[in-house]
Write an enzyme that holds these catalytic residues in place. Structure first.
Site, PDB file in Angstrom:
ATOM      1  N   CYS A 183      10.328 -32.396  78.002  1.00  0.00           N
ATOM      2  CA  CYS A 183      10.996 -33.068  79.123  1.00  0.00           C
ATOM      3  C   CYS A 183      10.017 -33.611  80.166  1.00  0.00           C
ATOM      4  O   CYS A 183      10.401 -34.422  81.007  1.00  0.00           O
ATOM      5  CB  CYS A 183      12.000 -32.129  79.781  1.00  0.00           C
ATOM      6  SG  CYS A 183      13.259 -31.512  78.641  1.00  0.00           S
ATOM      7  N   ASN A 213      21.037 -33.839  79.702  1.00  0.00           N
ATOM      8  CA  ASN A 213      19.579 -33.732  79.669  1.00  0.00           C
ATOM      9  C   ASN A 213      19.072 -34.511  78.458  1.00  0.00           C
ATOM     10  O   ASN A 213      19.274 -34.093  77.323  1.00  0.00           O
ATOM     11  CB  ASN A 213      19.180 -32.257  79.578  1.00  0.00           C
ATOM     12  CG  ASN A 213      17.670 -32.049  79.577  1.00  0.00           C
ATOM     13  OD1 ASN A 213      16.899 -32.978  79.371  1.00  0.00           O
ATOM     14  ND2 ASN A 213      17.247 -30.812  79.785  1.00  0.00           N
ATOM     15  N   HIS A 243      13.449 -35.030  86.723  1.00  0.00           N
ATOM     16  CA  HIS A 243      13.970 -34.884  85.363  1.00  0.00           C
ATOM     17  C   HIS A 243      15.423 -34.443  85.461  1.00  0.00           C
ATOM     18  O   HIS A 243      15.759 -33.511  86.201  1.00  0.00           O
ATOM     19  CB  HIS A 243      13.138 -33.859  84.596  1.00  0.00           C
ATOM     20  CG  HIS A 243      13.770 -33.395  83.332  1.00  0.00           C
ATOM     21  ND1 HIS A 243      14.290 -34.260  82.392  1.00  0.00           N
ATOM     22  CD2 HIS A 243      13.993 -32.135  82.852  1.00  0.00           C
ATOM     23  CE1 HIS A 243      14.793 -33.564  81.390  1.00  0.00           C
ATOM     24  NE2 HIS A 243      14.626 -32.279  81.647  1.00  0.00           N
TER      25      HIS A 243
END
Length: 326
Positions: free
Chosen positions: A120, A283, A253
């Site tokens: 990520c 996500n 993020h």
């Protein structure tokens, strides 16, 4: 030597299949697993996510995003002299997804192309890497892409993880510039935390050995993420001699709204100055930051001359930040 690397074009793509929390709850109920829209949203801020069809690869999503970014940049794609792709879900074991994307885009100038894997944190890592290439004077136009099909590695018997992730791609074109662009970057990792967020399988004898599904210790990730994100954000701002009140937009993020809000709060930034798309995207790992960036550029929130702070955290454990002038 070139003074700055500047973003001159952005793009993004989400696969058409939108899966709401209600859709997912119904799917899991067929397996005897209980969840609900309220349960998912209250813990993550996620209402929906997009999942790619089985025959769609990371490179397919990436090409769509890259086409948009190249068009927005207004450059000839043959002038791109480096392609960096951040992904944890590559098309193949090898070659790199970047080479596959290069071919699909019809970029036939034999420019360098390679993948970068920091989960990520991947897009921030790739952006920082591209910045260094451009500042060195060795490259002028770099295509940076974050692309993921995380739906392929989700364990649908684990309701704590399978509800969180989506698929998508985001891209930017970075170009050498005398005008301020990327002001500072920072990257860190701590391999002692490998086990709290990982896909521990590997290829052996032509087959998957071990567990090829995503595993996450949510509490451990949350605790570590909030701490390291605040530190790396401040490190990046200090390097550029920028104060939090000078930040126009924070693009964290898009993992969990509570982590995102916690970071903004620690930096003293109001919620309205944070770009959040996690409610609609889930996500999307390395794709999450460029997806959010492109959404805010295209709807007019992010404008030329504004100062943007990006920050990411992911498996490894990895984390990083980039401060830039649009």
């Amino acid at each position: 030597m070139t003074k700055y690397a500047k973003i001159i074009g952005t793009g993004s793509y989400l696969p058409p299949r939108r899966v709401t929390n209600q859709d997912l709850a119904a799917q899991l109920a067929e397996k005897g697993i209980e969840t609900s829209d309220e349960w998912i949203f209250s813990r993550s801020g996620i209402s929906a996510r997009h999942w790619a069809d089985p025959d769609v690869a990371s490179s397919d999503l990436a090409v769509k995003a890259a086409e948009q970014a190249i068009e927005a940049a207004g450059i000839d794609r043959q002038s791109i002299d480096l392609i960096l792709v951040a992904t944890s879900t590559p098309d193949f074991v090898f070659p790199s997804t970047a080479c596959i994307i290069q071919n699909k885009l019809g970029i036939n100038n034999q420019c360098a192309a390679f993948d970068l894997q920091a989960v990520c944190s991947g897009f921030v890592y790739a952006l920082a890497t591209a910045d260094k290439f451009i500042r060195s004077g060795s490259h002028r136009n770099v295509l940076v892409i974050g692309t993921e099909v995380f739906s392929r590695i989700l364990d649908f018997n684990d309701r704590t993880t399978c509800v969180l992730f989506g698929d998508g791609a985001g891209a930017v074109v970075l170009s050498a510039s005398d005008e301020p662009g990327i002001l500072s970057t920072a990257m860190h990792s701590d391999g002692s935390h490998v086990g709290i967020l990982c896909v521990p399988g590997n290829v052996h004898g032509g087959a998957i050995a071990g567990n090829a599904f995503l595993h996450m210790d949510g509490q451990a990730v949350f605790k570590l993420a909030v701490t390291v994100l605040d530190k790396v954000a401040r490190e990046t701002m200090a390097a550029a001699e920028i104060q939090p009140e000078q930040i126009d937009w924070l693009i964290p993020h898009q993992a969990n709204i509570r982590i995102m809000q916690g970071t903004a709060r620690k930096l003293g930034l109001p919620a309205e100055r944070m770009i959040a798309v996690v409610h609609e995207h889930g996500n999307t790992s390395a794709a999450s930051i460029p997806l959010a960036l492109d959404a805010a550029v295209r709807d007019g929130r992010i404008r030329p001359g504004q100062t943007v702070l990006m920050e990411g955290v992911g498996g490894g454990f990895t984390w990083g930040a980039a401060l830039l002038r649009m």
